[in-house]
Design an enzyme around this catalytic site. Structure first.
Site, PDB file in Angstrom:
ATOM      1  N   HIS A   1      -0.028   3.418   4.494  1.00  0.00           N
ATOM      2  CA  HIS A   1      -0.909   4.084   3.534  1.00  0.00           C
ATOM      3  C   HIS A   1      -0.687   5.593   3.552  1.00  0.00           C
ATOM      4  CE1 HIS A   1      -2.831   0.249   4.494  1.00  0.00           C
ATOM      5  NE2 HIS A   1      -3.596   0.359   3.414  1.00  0.00           N
TER       6      HIS A   1
ATOM      7  N   SER B   1       0.812  -1.213   0.000  1.00  0.00           N
ATOM      8  CA  SER B   1       0.000   0.000   0.000  1.00  0.00           C
ATOM      9  C   SER B   1       0.846   1.265   0.000  1.00  0.00           C
ATOM     10  CB  SER B   1      -0.935   0.006   1.209  1.00  0.00           C
ATOM     11  OG  SER B   1      -1.836  -1.083   1.147  1.00  0.00           O
TER      12      SER B   1
END
Length: 380
Positions: free
Chosen positions: A319, A254
């Protein structure tokens, strides 16, 4: 004889020989009218787009001269200020037709045109990319990373007989690829965690975004720039987790995926008027909703896991750090199409900032855990 030499030199893209024929006195400059006359009155075996750029460059020169360095940079299609100057000052020389109006294109050239309108905000940039695009080197980095991620996931899925929430299996967390704070001395884990995924849903989301956004970006900006952006997001993800969520492991790509996505979305916003990709507002809203949902899911799994587990679940900070890398470093890369990054002051500011963060993270991982008395869960 001189005309034949000129024709041979420029047909073979030999700028040095071309310059000797145009500048016999070796002054380092040639007059614009001489260059323009030769270009207009001789049949040249040269890409039409590059010929347009050469004419734009010489006609925009205020002193009536063309420098050898400018010519050789433009002839070699090098990312340089010469290209930007020709684009900015020579729009009257470039053809006025919109690229979308071209007909009779094959499947590959239609795809290249689609990529140009997806990624580039300027019509002249799009036309330049469309005419000079060659499938060499091919966009292999994103494809290879995605294939390896799928293979690794399938191997662990078959071995564990589990395809969702694989982190609840002890054998999954024993993998030498997973980043775990107890194994932070094994440096490769700060990168290799990108090949492991929580489950099929995380892998599917990351693979889809990588292919839909990463491949077009790599086609336009090249393997070096996009691989640098992706790997910077991956490394920033694991380092950020080691600083802000010190007990948590990390899995999934991610960090790199969000670096690509945030860079592309920021580039679209910064060049909103020039972007011609269809339904751009709707697509941006959907992308933001999907990315926010994925972050929300990661937060939920970190703090409220649906099943009891033996230790902390993977962190969501990768993220967020990937998104920060994309907006800062990635936005500059995407805005500098066909222009050297090394010549931009802002690029070196970003590089210095990343190096400073890297050094801080290294010292933090060496000393902070013991100084703060952080109780790290035992490695699986």
């Amino acid at each position: 004889m001189g005309e034949q030499r000129w024709h041979a030199d420029i047909s073979s893209n030999n700028p040095l020989g071309l310059w000797v024929s145009l500048d016999p006195d070796n002054t380092g400059f040639i007059a614009v009218e001489n260059f323009t006359s030769l270009v207009e009155h001789h049949e040249l075996q040269l890409d039409p787009s590059k010929l347009d750029m050469l004419l734009a460059l010489v006609q925009s020169n205020e002193e009536g001269q063309v420098c050898y360095q400018e010519l050789i940079e433009l002839m070699s299609s090098k990312r340089s200020s010469s290209f930007r100057r020709a684009i900015a000052n020579g729009r009257r020389t470039l053809q006025r037709e919109i690229l979308l109006d071209e007909t009779g294109l094959g499947l590959y050239k239609r795809f290249v045109r689609y990529v140009a309108y997806e990624i580039l905000p300027c019509e002249t940039d799009r036309r330049w990319y469309f005419h000079q695009n060659r499938l060499c080197p091919p966009p292999v980095f994103i494809a290879i990373v995605t294939i390896v991620q799928i293979i690794v996931f399938m191997c662990y899925g078959i071995m564990l007989n589990k395809w969702v929430l694989q982190t609840y299996q002890p054998d999954f967390m024993k993998s030498p690829l997973v980043y775990h704070p107890g194994h932070r001395a094994q440096v490769w884990r700060f990168f290799s965690y990108m090949f492991m995924h929580v489950g099929l849903e995380q892998l599917g989301f990351n693979a889809l975004l990588q292919l839909m956004i990463g491949v077009p970006l790599e086609m336009v900006h090249g393997i070096l720039r996009i691989s640098l952006l992706y790997m910077a997001g991956v490394l920033a993800g694991s380092l950020t987790v080691s600083i802000t969520d010190m007990r948590a492991p990390v899995v999934g790509g991610s960090g790199g995926v969000y670096a690509l996505c945030s860079a592309h979305l920021a580039n679209v916003v910064m060049n909103w008027a020039g972007m011609r990709c269809p339904y751009k507002l709707l697509r941006m809203i959907l992308a933001l909703v999907c990315m926010s949902s994925e972050v929300g899911r990661a937060v939920w799994l970190r703090f409220s896991p649906p099943l009891p587990s033996s230790g902390p679940q993977p962190s969501f900070m990768a993220h967020l750090s990937g998104a920060v890398v994309g907006i800062s470093m990635g936005l500059l890369i995407l805005r500098s199409y066909e222009e050297s990054l090394q010549k931009q002051c802002s690029w070196w500011v970003i590089v210095f900032s990343l190096i400073t963060f890297l050094l801080f993270a290294i010292f933090w991982n060496i000393f902070a855990y013991e100084l703060l008395g952080v109780q790290i869960p035992p490695p699986p």
